[in-house]
Scaffold this motif. Structure first.
Motif, PDB file in Angstrom:
ATOM      1  N   LEU A  85     -45.916  -4.541  18.580  1.00  0.00           N
ATOM      2  CA  LEU A  85     -45.668  -5.776  17.830  1.00  0.00           C
ATOM      3  C   LEU A  85     -46.110  -7.007  18.622  1.00  0.00           C
ATOM      4  O   LEU A  85     -46.615  -7.977  18.042  1.00  0.00           O
ATOM      5  N   GLN A  86     -45.922  -6.971  19.937  1.00  0.00           N
ATOM      6  CA  GLN A  86     -46.404  -8.073  20.770  1.00  0.00           C
ATOM      7  C   GLN A  86     -47.922  -8.194  20.662  1.00  0.00           C
ATOM      8  O   GLN A  86     -48.475  -9.297  20.524  1.00  0.00           O
ATOM      9  N   ILE A  87     -48.604  -7.050  20.714  1.00  0.00           N
ATOM     10  CA  ILE A  87     -50.071  -7.047  20.660  1.00  0.00           C
ATOM     11  C   ILE A  87     -50.561  -7.545  19.298  1.00  0.00           C
ATOM     12  O   ILE A  87     -51.505  -8.338  19.216  1.00  0.00           O
ATOM     13  N   GLY A 269     -49.547 -10.017  30.365  1.00  0.00           N
ATOM     14  CA  GLY A 269     -49.755 -11.029  29.332  1.00  0.00           C
ATOM     15  C   GLY A 269     -48.466 -11.491  28.696  1.00  0.00           C
ATOM     16  O   GLY A 269     -48.502 -12.245  27.720  1.00  0.00           O
ATOM     17  N   GLY A 270     -47.311 -11.044  29.225  1.00  0.00           N
ATOM     18  CA  GLY A 270     -46.034 -11.402  28.632  1.00  0.00           C
ATOM     19  C   GLY A 270     -45.789 -12.891  28.578  1.00  0.00           C
ATOM     20  O   GLY A 270     -45.242 -13.406  27.594  1.00  0.00           O
ATOM     21  N   ALA A 271     -46.169 -13.608  29.640  1.00  0.00           N
ATOM     22  CA  ALA A 271     -45.956 -15.055  29.678  1.00  0.00           C
ATOM     23  C   ALA A 271     -46.784 -15.758  28.599  1.00  0.00           C
ATOM     24  O   ALA A 271     -46.320 -16.711  27.965  1.00  0.00           O
ATOM     25  N   ILE A 272     -48.007 -15.250  28.374  1.00  0.00           N
ATOM     26  CA  ILE A 272     -48.860 -15.830  27.341  1.00  0.00           C
ATOM     27  C   ILE A 272     -48.257 -15.554  25.969  1.00  0.00           C
ATOM     28  O   ILE A 272     -48.206 -16.432  25.098  1.00  0.00           O
ATOM     29  N   VAL A 273     -47.797 -14.319  25.774  1.00  0.00           N
ATOM     30  CA  VAL A 273     -47.186 -13.943  24.503  1.00  0.00           C
ATOM     31  C   VAL A 273     -45.962 -14.811  24.224  1.00  0.00           C
ATOM     32  O   VAL A 273     -45.778 -15.326  23.113  1.00  0.00           O
ATOM     33  N   LYS A 274     -45.129 -15.000  25.254  1.00  0.00           N
ATOM     34  CA  LYS A 274     -43.910 -15.788  25.089  1.00  0.00           C
ATOM     35  C   LYS A 274     -44.232 -17.226  24.735  1.00  0.00           C
ATOM     36  O   LYS A 274     -43.596 -17.820  23.847  1.00  0.00           O
ATOM     37  N   TRP A 440     -36.540  -7.899  27.643  1.00  0.00           N
ATOM     38  CA  TRP A 440     -37.267  -8.826  26.793  1.00  0.00           C
ATOM     39  C   TRP A 440     -38.460  -8.166  26.102  1.00  0.00           C
ATOM     40  O   TRP A 440     -39.176  -7.342  26.682  1.00  0.00           O
ATOM     41  N   SER A 441     -38.662  -8.552  24.847  1.00  0.00           N
ATOM     42  CA  SER A 441     -39.859  -8.212  24.082  1.00  0.00           C
ATOM     43  C   SER A 441     -39.897  -9.157  22.884  1.00  0.00           C
ATOM     44  O   SER A 441     -38.883  -9.792  22.545  1.00  0.00           O
ATOM     45  N   VAL A 442     -41.032  -9.257  22.240  1.00  0.00           N
ATOM     46  CA  VAL A 442     -41.150 -10.111  21.054  1.00  0.00           C
ATOM     47  C   VAL A 442     -40.216  -9.604  19.953  1.00  0.00           C
ATOM     48  O   VAL A 442     -39.552 -10.389  19.265  1.00  0.00           O
ATOM     49  N   SER A 443     -40.149  -8.283  19.799  1.00  0.00           N
ATOM     50  CA  SER A 443     -39.273  -7.724  18.767  1.00  0.00           C
ATOM     51  C   SER A 443     -37.809  -8.036  19.057  1.00  0.00           C
ATOM     52  O   SER A 443     -37.018  -8.290  18.131  1.00  0.00           O
TER      53      SER A 443
END
Length: 463
Positions: A85-87, A269-274, A440-443
């Protein structure tokens, strides 16, 4: 040693099939969206074909970067789904930005594109569910199984065995334990450490998990050296205190490995996603709530003297001071007066009491999110004086500042918001904050936002 099953020696083929399947789903989902809309176009249309190619390319690049196609054998389905889902979120944001930059938004049907953006991840999740169920059945039947042993009986070894026994779908079987003396438990005793070395040389087992305590460092070092003469994978189960640390992962400084004790939870890439998540959500929310904010601002002006916006210094990322915006809910007072609001607090205005109870006073913080000072989801910021007190009183308190503070958080939607008149209440809030940082995750963020909408705006301890 014979190996059972096809998947073990062909994991690369399973990964390749999943990559091809994901790319096929992206194209197939767009075809479905077009068919449902019954438009006089098809995937051969250059615009839609280009969108599918760009989506497939972006998805693949982000998937490789965030390691979507690694083995998720030992974790629940929620972990790869969260990464997926993040991708897809990153892919969608990239496509939207390109569409605006090329001024091509009018070319595409909004219903088709909206349907496509929903169908694609749904089919990808379904495909993983089917593949996982097939592998699970093979493993439960004893195929594609792996034989493990533990070295040194300890609480960590017991937890590992319990986890494996509760999850037969992982396809692991624990043959027993090697130690200097038989453990006082029902686990099969296989002998001393020298016996293990002989067995490992003959490739008797698929993996060896060392659970010796850290104080036995010499024994661990000697054992690892001897096991290097075998081709059996060897793993070390860290002490329990390491398993609860912030991150607890291996990183490298050049070629030098290091275990992260306290580190930022947004890897790769977590920081970019966040940040993309924060920008998109805060922009959308500010657009939707701007009429409500104007009404609240006008009511504050009409009902009490003083500024509409209350600015307060709080600790932000890395413990640095930031300025946080809120609608003013109290009569004008000196900023040094930092005592938490209590029931029947005389400083709170009648309108302010309603705003605080419903959390509407915090709406201006979405501006803080756009500025990059805060996130939509994260640990709530506390007054600086409170921080200085609790950082000494609660172990791990300042770890919450490894990320930006949030407008809502895991602690708040679980009832730990408002007045913290006892140390125990603050301890519970911190426990939930640290759990969020470790998971932590986007979901997970989306789940918290939805919980906030349905249950997180009001609370019995909010005054």
């Amino acid at each position: 040693m014979t190996q059972t099953g096809f998947i073990r020696s062909h994991q690369w083929l399973v990964s390749l099939c999943q990559r091809l399947l994901d790319q096929g789903i992206i194209f197939f989902a767009l075809m479905l969206a077009i068919l449902f809309r019954d438009l006089p176009v098809n995937l051969g249309d250059r615009g839609y074909l280009l969108a599918a190619i760009l989506a497939g390319s972006c998805f693949y690049v982000f998937a490789i970067h965030l390691k979507l196609y690694q083995s998720y054998r030992t974790v629940s389905l929620a972990t790869p789904v969260g990464v997926l889902l993040q991708i897809w979120f990153l892919t969608v944001v990239t496509l939207v930005m390109l569409s605006f930059a090329l001024k091509s938004t009018a070319y595409f049907s909004r219903i088709v594109m909206g349907s496509w953006l929903i169908i694609t991840p749904s089919l990808m999740i379904l495909s993983r569910l089917i593949v996982r169920e097939c592998l699970k059945r093979l493993r439960v039947d004893g195929r594609n199984s792996r034989k493990l042993v533990v070295v040194g009986w300890s609480e960590r070894a017991a937890l590992l065995i319990d986890e494996i026994n509760r999850n037969p779908w992982m396809g692991y079987t624990v043959e027993g334990c090697f130690d200097d003396k038989p453990p006082e438990t029902e686990v099969t005793y296989l002998g001393g450490l020298e016996t293990l070395v002989d067995k490992a040389r003959n490739n008797t087992y698929d993996a060896i998990y060392i659970a010796l305590p850290m104080e036995s460092s010499e024994a661990i070092r000697s054992l690892i050296k001897k096991l290097s003469n075998s081709s059996t994978p060897v793993y070390y189960l860290p002490d329990l205190f390491v398993s609860h640390l912030m991150g607890g992962k291996i990183s490298y400084v050049g070629d030098m490995p290091a275990v992260s004790i306290y580190s930022h939870p947004y890897e790769a890439g977590g920081a970019i996603v966040k940040r993309l998540e924060d920008v998109v959500l805060s922009s959308l929310i500010l657009f939707l709530i701007s009429p409500l904010m104007l009404i609240i601002a006008l009511l504050i002006k009409l009902t009490s003297k003083g500024p509409v916006i209350f600015k307060q210094q709080r600790y932000g990322l890395a413990g640095e001071s930031i300025q946080v915006y809120k609608f003013r809910t109290m009569v004008v007072h000196q900023d040094k007066q930092v005592a938490q609001a209590t029931r029947d607090d005389t400083r709170i205005t009648p309108l302010g009491r309603f705003l605080r109870k419903t959390s509407l006073d915090e709406l201006p913080q979405f501006i803080n999110v756009l500025q990059g000072r805060m996130s939509v989801v994260g640990p709530r910021p506390h007054a600086i004086v409170h921080n200085e007190y609790y950082r000494e009183a609660i172990e791990g308190y300042m770890l919450r500042h490894l990320v930006k503070p949030g407008i809502t958080g895991w602690a708040q939607v679980n009832g730990w918001r408002g007045e913290t008149d006892t140390l125990d209440k603050m301890q519970h809030r911190i426990d939930y904050d640290l759990y969020y940082l470790n998971h932590w995750s986007v979901s997970f963020d989306i789940k918290i936002i939805l919980m906030t909408i349905f249950k997180g705006f009001a609370g019995k301890n909010v005054y």
